[in-house]
Design an enzyme around this catalytic site. Structure first.
Site, PDB file in Angstrom:
ATOM      1  N   ARG A  57       6.986 -14.480 -13.580  1.00 51.20           N
ATOM      2  CA  ARG A  57       5.711 -14.137 -12.928  1.00 51.20           C
ATOM      3  C   ARG A  57       5.460 -15.020 -11.718  1.00 51.20           C
ATOM      4  O   ARG A  57       4.795 -14.622 -10.762  1.00 51.20           O
ATOM      5  CB  ARG A  57       4.526 -14.226 -13.916  1.00 51.20           C
ATOM      6  CG  ARG A  57       3.181 -13.957 -13.217  1.00 51.20           C
ATOM      7  CD  ARG A  57       2.027 -13.633 -14.155  1.00 51.20           C
ATOM      8  NE  ARG A  57       1.986 -14.465 -15.325  1.00 51.20           N
ATOM      9  CZ  ARG A  57       1.602 -15.751 -15.351  1.00 51.20           C
ATOM     10  NH1 ARG A  57       1.209 -16.357 -14.245  1.00 51.20           N
ATOM     11  NH2 ARG A  57       1.598 -16.429 -16.474  1.00 51.20           N
ATOM     12  N   TYR A 110      -4.444   5.837   3.852  1.00 47.78           N
ATOM     13  CA  TYR A 110      -4.016   6.476   2.604  1.00 47.78           C
ATOM     14  C   TYR A 110      -5.237   6.633   1.669  1.00 47.78           C
ATOM     15  O   TYR A 110      -6.052   5.716   1.551  1.00 47.78           O
ATOM     16  CB  TYR A 110      -2.919   5.621   1.956  1.00 47.78           C
ATOM     17  CG  TYR A 110      -2.639   5.997   0.525  1.00 47.78           C
ATOM     18  CD1 TYR A 110      -2.328   7.306   0.173  1.00 47.78           C
ATOM     19  CD2 TYR A 110      -2.707   5.043  -0.491  1.00 47.78           C
ATOM     20  CE1 TYR A 110      -2.094   7.666  -1.139  1.00 47.78           C
ATOM     21  CE2 TYR A 110      -2.463   5.389  -1.815  1.00 47.78           C
ATOM     22  CZ  TYR A 110      -2.164   6.705  -2.134  1.00 47.78           C
ATOM     23  OH  TYR A 110      -1.933   7.060  -3.441  1.00 47.78           O
ATOM     24  N   ASP A 185      -0.932  -2.113   7.721  1.00 50.04           N
ATOM     25  CA  ASP A 185      -0.077  -1.367   6.794  1.00 50.04           C
ATOM     26  C   ASP A 185       0.995  -0.661   7.629  1.00 50.04           C
ATOM     27  O   ASP A 185       0.705   0.279   8.366  1.00 50.04           O
ATOM     28  CB  ASP A 185      -0.937  -0.366   6.004  1.00 50.04           C
ATOM     29  CG  ASP A 185      -0.132   0.379   4.944  1.00 50.04           C
ATOM     30  OD1 ASP A 185       1.078   0.599   5.149  1.00 50.04           O
ATOM     31  OD2 ASP A 185      -0.728   0.761   3.915  1.00 50.04           O
ATOM     32  N   LYS A 210       8.171   3.847  -0.307  1.00 53.34           N
ATOM     33  CA  LYS A 210       8.485   4.894   0.661  1.00 53.34           C
ATOM     34  C   LYS A 210       9.819   4.604   1.357  1.00 53.34           C
ATOM     35  O   LYS A 210      10.860   4.704   0.735  1.00 53.34           O
ATOM     36  CB  LYS A 210       7.310   5.027   1.637  1.00 53.34           C
ATOM     37  CG  LYS A 210       5.936   5.054   0.941  1.00 53.34           C
ATOM     38  CD  LYS A 210       5.738   6.274   0.085  1.00 53.34           C
ATOM     39  CE  LYS A 210       4.622   6.215  -0.943  1.00 53.34           C
ATOM     40  NZ  LYS A 210       3.462   5.423  -0.731  1.00 53.34           N
TER      41      LYS A 210
HETATM   42  N1  LCS Z   1      -0.150   2.504   2.074  1.00 53.27           N
HETATM   43  C1  LCS Z   1       0.207   3.728   2.525  1.00 53.27           C
HETATM   44  C2  LCS Z   1       0.222   3.992   3.992  1.00 53.27           C
HETATM   45  C3  LCS Z   1       0.549   4.724   1.607  1.00 53.27           C
HETATM   46  O1  LCS Z   1       0.894   5.926   2.093  1.00 53.27           O
HETATM   47  C4  LCS Z   1       0.511   4.451   0.213  1.00 53.27           C
HETATM   48  C5  LCS Z   1       0.849   5.489  -0.806  1.00 53.27           C
HETATM   49  C6  LCS Z   1       0.115   3.167  -0.200  1.00 53.27           C
HETATM   50  C7  LCS Z   1      -0.186   2.230   0.758  1.00 53.27           C
HETATM   51  C8  LCS Z   1       0.060   2.799  -1.657  1.00 53.27           C
HETATM   52  O2  LCS Z   1       1.331   2.505  -2.097  1.00 53.27           O
HETATM   53  P1  LCS Z   1       1.845   2.721  -3.624  1.00 53.27           P
HETATM   54  O3  LCS Z   1       0.948   1.917  -4.489  1.00 53.27           O
HETATM   55  O4  LCS Z   1       1.763   4.173  -3.906  1.00 53.27           O
HETATM   56  O5  LCS Z   1       3.236   2.181  -3.559  1.00 53.27           O
HETATM   57  N2  LCS Z   1       0.905   6.784  -0.277  1.00 53.27           N
HETATM   58  C9  LCS Z   1       1.112   7.897  -0.950  1.00 53.27           C
HETATM   59  C10 LCS Z   1       1.048   9.182  -0.350  1.00 53.27           C
HETATM   60  O6  LCS Z   1       0.741   9.428   0.812  1.00 53.27           O
HETATM   61  N3  LCS Z   1       1.357  10.092  -1.259  1.00 53.27           N
HETATM   62  O7  LCS Z   1       1.576   9.523  -2.500  1.00 53.27           O
HETATM   63  C11 LCS Z   1       1.422   8.081  -2.371  1.00 53.27           C
END
Ligand code: LCS
Length: 393
Positions: A57, A110, A185, A210
């Site tokens: 952790r 998002y 981001d 992603k």
């Molecule tokens: N930042 C962006 C720009 C994102 O598109 C997403 C998730 C996150 C943060 C959050 O990340 P995660 O916790 O999912 O790894 N975006 C998504 C989308 O557009 N469709 O499904 C998830």
């Protein structure tokens, strides 16, 4: 060694060797805890007078390699790998703001991030001050929202789902003037296409799920910043709340990242070709892609990005119903959320990723009901075009 090109750093880019067995690919350190050589050695590690690992952790050799690689690729001093993009965002925000504080953010982000800001941080009396897309270009509008309780600025560029472009240097100058960090981001661009820390941002966040993974099989997040800021986020949040990445996932991310340059080139080339084709299609009302000269942020994107990325959105003539027909008719494009995978994914923000906004909030953020988002994959572009052409007919 001479300074390496980006593609070379993506393949190499790690300087630490934690093992002696000469593997080309580092092993996965699947262990929750680490042995001490003696009681004094263990006590010394806790005091910081001896080097060594204690407990996963707190830190782990495989996770360290990913963190080091991401710090290299984003030109930061240090990084934290987290369990998801959301936990990277939550850890950063909650380590900087306390009840009674506020922050300034673009409203087009998002949907999960928007919900976290608008509901969960508000419940903790941390106030988001949102900017509509047009005002994200105006220094005066951004500055108007900053006061002595503002703890950070937050933005995405290109934004999810409308591909708005924010001028990173403009935002960084405002953040610098007010001595608050700019959190950016960088998920849509990836470190191959854009490096916000070189343009003055203070903290870069990724949903590693992603493009860094690239294969749609793992969830993870990354925070990159200065050594001091990373130490602060660890101490103020991550070590104690524990949203850490597993060593197994860190190893898969290291594997995925090796092909990042090749993938981002192909995603970007495919997306530009598809955007240009869509733009002239008689059944298309509007295409949102920063690589098109008609996009409001095209010049800024051309300045701060290497290419324009694999994400785009479009509106079909005939509104929501016509859009639904397209999503139900495509065969090669897969109807699914998430993005940045090898496969082309299609989805409807208003009813899916951005259903966390009320209709009024979506209007404020410029997210229309007819908007369809496309995460362009690395297939042959002509096959994707043929699939869309069939669905649009
Ligand atoms: N930042 C962006 C720009 C994102 O598109 C997403 C998730 C996150 C943060 C959050 O990340 P995660 O916790 O999912 O790894 N975006 C998504 C989308 O557009 N469709 O499904 C998830």
């Amino acid at each position: 060694m001479k300074k390496l090109a980006k593609e070379t750093e993506i393949v190499h880019g790690i300087h630490t060797v934690h093992h002696t067995s000469m593997d080309l690919v580092p092993p996965i350190h699947m262990t929750s805890t680490f042995k001490f050589k003696s009681a004094d050695h263990g006590a010394g590690i806790f005091q910081g007078t001896e080097q060594g690992y204690v407990y996963t952790r707190i830190s782990n050799p495989t996770v360290d390699l990913l963190q080091e690689k991401m710090a290299v690729l984003e030109h930061g001093q240090a990084a934290i790998a987290t369990s998801s993009g959301m936990s990277a965002i939550a850890s950063t925000a909650l380590s900087l703001a306390k009840p009674g504080d506020n922050f300034v953010a673009c409203s087009t982000i998002y949907g999960g991030t928007f919900a976290f800001f608008n509901k969960h941080l508000r419940d903790l009396s941390i106030e988001p001050r949102f900017l509509a897309p047009a005002t994200c270009y105006a220094a005066q509008e951004i500055e108007k929202r900053i006061d002595s309780k503002t703890r950070f600025l937050y933005t995405e560029t290109p934004s999810n789902p409308t591909l708005d472009i924010v001028d990173i240097e403009l935002w960084a100058a405002i953040a610098g003037k007010h001595k608050i960090p700019l959190i950016l981001d960088n998920t849509f661009a990836s470190p191959y296409l854009q490096n916000p820390l070189l343009l003055g941002a203070d903290i870069v966040i990724h949903s590693a799920t992603k493009y860094l993974s690239g294969h749609g099989d793992i969830i993870g997040g990354i925070i990159v910043s200065s050594k001091d800021m990373i130490a602060h986020i660890k101490e103020a949040y991550v070590t104690h709340y524990g949203p850490i990445m597993s060593p197994f996932n860190a190893w898969l991310f290291l594997r995925g990242i090796k092909t990042l340059a090749l993938r981002m080139e192909k995603h970007s080339d495919n997306a530009l070709k598809i955007a240009q084709w869509l733009q002239q299609h008689p059944n298309i009302k509007r295409v949102y892609y920063p690589g098109l000269a008609s996009h409001q942020g095209h010049a800024t994107a051309a300045r701060q990005m290497k290419k324009f990325g694999g994400m785009m959105a479009f509106e079909v003539k005939g509104g929501v119903e016509a859009g639904k027909k397209v999503m139900n008719t495509v065969e090669l494009c897969t109807l699914a959320v998430s993005l940045g995978d090898c496969e082309t994914l299609i989805q409807h923000p208003a009813s899916m990723t951005h259903s966390t906004y009320t209709p009024e909030e979506r209007k404020h953020a410029g997210i229309t009901d007819g908007l369809i988002r496309l995460s362009v994959g690395i297939e042959n572009a002509d096959d994707i075009i043929a699939d869309l052409n069939n669905a649009l007919a």
